[in-house]
Design a protein around this motif. Sequence first.
Motif, PDB file in Angstrom:
ATOM      1  N   ASP A  11      21.291  -4.455   7.868  1.00  0.00           N
ATOM      2  CA  ASP A  11      21.481  -4.954   6.498  1.00  0.00           C
ATOM      3  C   ASP A  11      21.661  -3.716   5.623  1.00  0.00           C
ATOM      4  OD1 ASP A  11      20.599  -7.946   5.120  1.00  0.00           O
ATOM      5  OD2 ASP A  11      20.960  -6.244   3.785  1.00  0.00           O
TER       6      ASP A  11
ATOM      7  N   HIS B 167      27.439  -3.584   8.352  1.00  0.00           N
ATOM      8  CA  HIS B 167      27.761  -4.135   9.685  1.00  0.00           C
ATOM      9  C   HIS B 167      29.118  -3.667  10.221  1.00  0.00           C
ATOM     10  CE1 HIS B 167      28.212  -7.941   6.973  1.00  0.00           C
ATOM     11  NE2 HIS B 167      29.240  -7.154   6.780  1.00  0.00           N
TER      12      HIS B 167
ATOM     13  N   THR C  43      23.580  -9.509   9.572  1.00  0.00           N
ATOM     14  CA  THR C  43      23.107  -9.665   8.183  1.00  0.00           C
ATOM     15  C   THR C  43      21.654 -10.151   8.222  1.00  0.00           C
ATOM     16  OG1 THR C  43      24.059 -11.891   8.234  1.00  0.00           O
ATOM     17  CG2 THR C  43      25.372 -10.211   7.121  1.00  0.00           C
ATOM     18  N   CYS C  44      20.719  -9.229   8.384  1.00  0.00           N
ATOM     19  CA  CYS C  44      19.314  -9.632   8.604  1.00  0.00           C
ATOM     20  C   CYS C  44      18.714 -10.437   7.460  1.00  0.00           C
ATOM     21  CB  CYS C  44      18.458  -8.392   8.832  1.00  0.00           C
ATOM     22  SG  CYS C  44      18.649  -7.733  10.477  1.00  0.00           S
TER      23      CYS C  44
ATOM     24  N   GLN D 195      20.568  -3.591   2.615  1.00  0.00           N
ATOM     25  CA  GLN D 195      19.437  -3.517   1.679  1.00  0.00           C
ATOM     26  C   GLN D 195      18.132  -3.240   2.433  1.00  0.00           C
ATOM     27  OE1 GLN D 195      19.329  -6.210  -1.815  1.00  0.00           O
ATOM     28  NE2 GLN D 195      20.819  -7.449  -0.691  1.00  0.00           N
TER      29      GLN D 195
ATOM     30  N   TYR E 251      15.137 -14.640   9.132  1.00  0.00           N
ATOM     31  CA  TYR E 251      14.980 -15.918   9.854  1.00  0.00           C
ATOM     32  C   TYR E 251      15.932 -16.012  11.048  1.00  0.00           C
ATOM     33  CZ  TYR E 251      12.039 -17.123   5.961  1.00  0.00           C
ATOM     34  OH  TYR E 251      11.024 -17.095   5.035  1.00  0.00           O
ATOM     35  N   ASP E 252      17.138 -15.487  10.872  1.00  0.00           N
ATOM     36  CA  ASP E 252      18.076 -15.504  12.004  1.00  0.00           C
ATOM     37  C   ASP E 252      17.632 -14.514  13.079  1.00  0.00           C
ATOM     38  OD1 ASP E 252      19.805 -17.412  10.877  1.00  0.00           O
ATOM     39  OD2 ASP E 252      20.831 -15.873   9.699  1.00  0.00           O
TER      40      ASP E 252
ATOM     41  N   ASN F 183      25.481 -14.176   8.551  1.00  0.00           N
ATOM     42  CA  ASN F 183      25.080 -15.178   7.567  1.00  0.00           C
ATOM     43  C   ASN F 183      25.475 -14.524   6.247  1.00  0.00           C
ATOM     44  OD1 ASN F 183      23.620 -16.875   5.825  1.00  0.00           O
ATOM     45  ND2 ASN F 183      22.002 -17.173   7.347  1.00  0.00           N
TER      46      ASN F 183
ATOM     47  N   TYR G 226      24.635 -13.497  -0.336  1.00  0.00           N
ATOM     48  CA  TYR G 226      23.596 -12.638  -0.906  1.00  0.00           C
ATOM     49  C   TYR G 226      22.226 -12.956  -0.311  1.00  0.00           C
ATOM     50  CZ  TYR G 226      23.066 -16.757  -3.908  1.00  0.00           C
ATOM     51  OH  TYR G 226      22.911 -18.045  -4.364  1.00  0.00           O
TER      52      TYR G 226
ATOM     53  N   ASN H  86      16.397 -12.082   5.118  1.00  0.00           N
ATOM     54  CA  ASN H  86      14.942 -12.284   5.176  1.00  0.00           C
ATOM     55  C   ASN H  86      14.419 -12.422   6.601  1.00  0.00           C
ATOM     56  OD1 ASN H  86      14.430 -12.101   2.389  1.00  0.00           O
ATOM     57  ND2 ASN H  86      15.248 -14.162   2.105  1.00  0.00           N
TER      58      ASN H  86
HETATM   59  C1  LIG Z   1      22.686 -14.652   3.275  1.00  0.00           C
HETATM   60  S1  LIG Z   1      21.829 -13.178   3.537  1.00  0.00           S
HETATM   61  C2  LIG Z   1      21.352 -13.242   5.214  1.00  0.00           C
HETATM   62  C3  LIG Z   1      20.242 -14.182   5.513  1.00  0.00           C
HETATM   63  C4  LIG Z   1      19.506 -13.867   6.786  1.00  0.00           C
HETATM   64  N1  LIG Z   1      20.333 -13.884   7.958  1.00  0.00           N
HETATM   65  C5  LIG Z   1      18.246 -14.661   6.985  1.00  0.00           C
HETATM   66  O1  LIG Z   1      18.022 -15.263   8.042  1.00  0.00           O
HETATM   67  O2  LIG Z   1      17.423 -14.671   6.049  1.00  0.00           O
HETATM   68  C6  LIG Z   1      23.100 -11.959   3.555  1.00  0.00           C
HETATM   69  C7  LIG Z   1      22.604 -10.557   3.785  1.00  0.00           C
HETATM   70  O3  LIG Z   1      23.732  -9.738   4.076  1.00  0.00           O
HETATM   71  C8  LIG Z   1      23.448  -8.454   3.600  1.00  0.00           C
HETATM   72  N2  LIG Z   1      24.682  -7.668   3.505  1.00  0.00           N
HETATM   73  C9  LIG Z   1      25.590  -7.631   2.499  1.00  0.00           C
HETATM   74  N3  LIG Z   1      26.605  -6.811   2.818  1.00  0.00           N
HETATM   75  C10 LIG Z   1      26.322  -6.304   4.050  1.00  0.00           C
HETATM   76  C11 LIG Z   1      26.976  -5.384   4.903  1.00  0.00           C
HETATM   77  N4  LIG Z   1      28.157  -4.850   4.554  1.00  0.00           N
HETATM   78  N5  LIG Z   1      26.407  -5.065   6.078  1.00  0.00           N
HETATM   79  C12 LIG Z   1      25.219  -5.632   6.451  1.00  0.00           C
HETATM   80  N6  LIG Z   1      24.547  -6.506   5.667  1.00  0.00           N
HETATM   81  C13 LIG Z   1      25.090  -6.847   4.488  1.00  0.00           C
HETATM   82  C14 LIG Z   1      22.780  -8.709   2.269  1.00  0.00           C
HETATM   83  O4  LIG Z   1      22.058  -7.582   1.844  1.00  0.00           O
HETATM   84  C15 LIG Z   1      21.928  -9.930   2.590  1.00  0.00           C
HETATM   85  O5  LIG Z   1      20.618  -9.545   2.912  1.00  0.00           O
END
Ligand SMILES: C[S@@+](CC[C@H](N)C(=O)[O-])C[C@H]1O[C@@H](n2cnc3c(N)ncnc32)[C@H](O)[C@@H]1O
Length: 270
Positions: free
Chosen positions: A132, A164, A105-106, A134, A110-111, A183, A186, A108
């Motif tokens: 991701d 994912h 779940t990339c 998005q 940071y991970d 992570n 949203y 923004n």
């Molecule tokens: C909480 S954020 C992740 C924060 C991120 N790891 C960071 O360091 O900023 C969750 C992310 O999961 C993505 N997401 C939602 N459903 C997903 C899926 N089925 N597969 C991959 N990514 C997904 C969202 O678009 C969102 O960008």
Amino acid sequence: MSALRICLCLNPVLLNRFLTQTNLLSSSCALSSSLKWTSKSLCCSSKSIVHSNGDTSTSLSRNCPLSGLEDELVGYRLGKKKATEVAHLVWRHVLHKGDIVIDATCGNGYDTLAMLKMVADESGSGRVYGMDIQIDALKNTSSLLDATVTQKEKELVKLFPICHSRMDEVVPENTAVRLVAFNLGYLPGGDKGIITTSKTTLLALEAAKKMLISGGLISLVVYVGHPGGSEELDTVEAFASRLSVDSWTCCKFQMLNRPLAPVLVFMFKR
Ligand SMILES: C[S@@+](CC[C@H](N)C(=O)[O-])C[C@H]1O[C@@H](n2cnc3c(N)ncnc32)[C@H](O)[C@@H]1O
């Protein structure tokens, strides 16, 4: 009195150290927080960890994957460390330079950035596969990397605009994956209606389980403050609870008196 609950069996020396530290801290920060620490199997034998040369660290960390992280865990309990910070510290404990990891779940980025810094090496063998659903999230991740790492380091990151649950389609077969990190929830600063869901998270966990090497880790930061978050945590917990005790050590960290705080779930593959 602190509401810290520990449901695990630890190396007696380690447990004593942890409890001593916890009691000391509790007395000065009474009722500041509470932490539920559950483990399906986090048991160590003190006999098995001492080498003839007196070196205990290697087998200690194999048998007790969280050993050495007591300060970080207490910091989380006291609200001094964010869940993502603790997750990064646990990754650092498991990862080596040159490892191959997946950011499921990339967001923004940071991970992704934290992982890259842990695995990037001169030989260029480290890899971060990031995904991701998005495009904006992947753009944010790419921009963050542009601003913070060298071009050579950035080339170690492969980003994919996919769910994912399909991670096995983009990571080459038989790749030795050491970490799969989630992570959930949203995209911060993005559309709060686009969230991870129990159904695809479960499929992704199944895929991650198959790809992970021995000594690897599935790590999750689970947010429960939005609709669907608690159900997703239930799904993650049910998945972890079904994993064989012989092959996996699974634990979660949850603040009992901060019900909306993110929950950390770690699944260590033996
Ligand atoms: C909480 S954020 C992740 C924060 C991120 N790891 C960071 O360091 O900023 C969750 C992310 O999961 C993505 N997401 C939602 N459903 C997903 C899926 N089925 N597969 C991959 N990514 C997904 C969202 O678009 C969102 O960008």
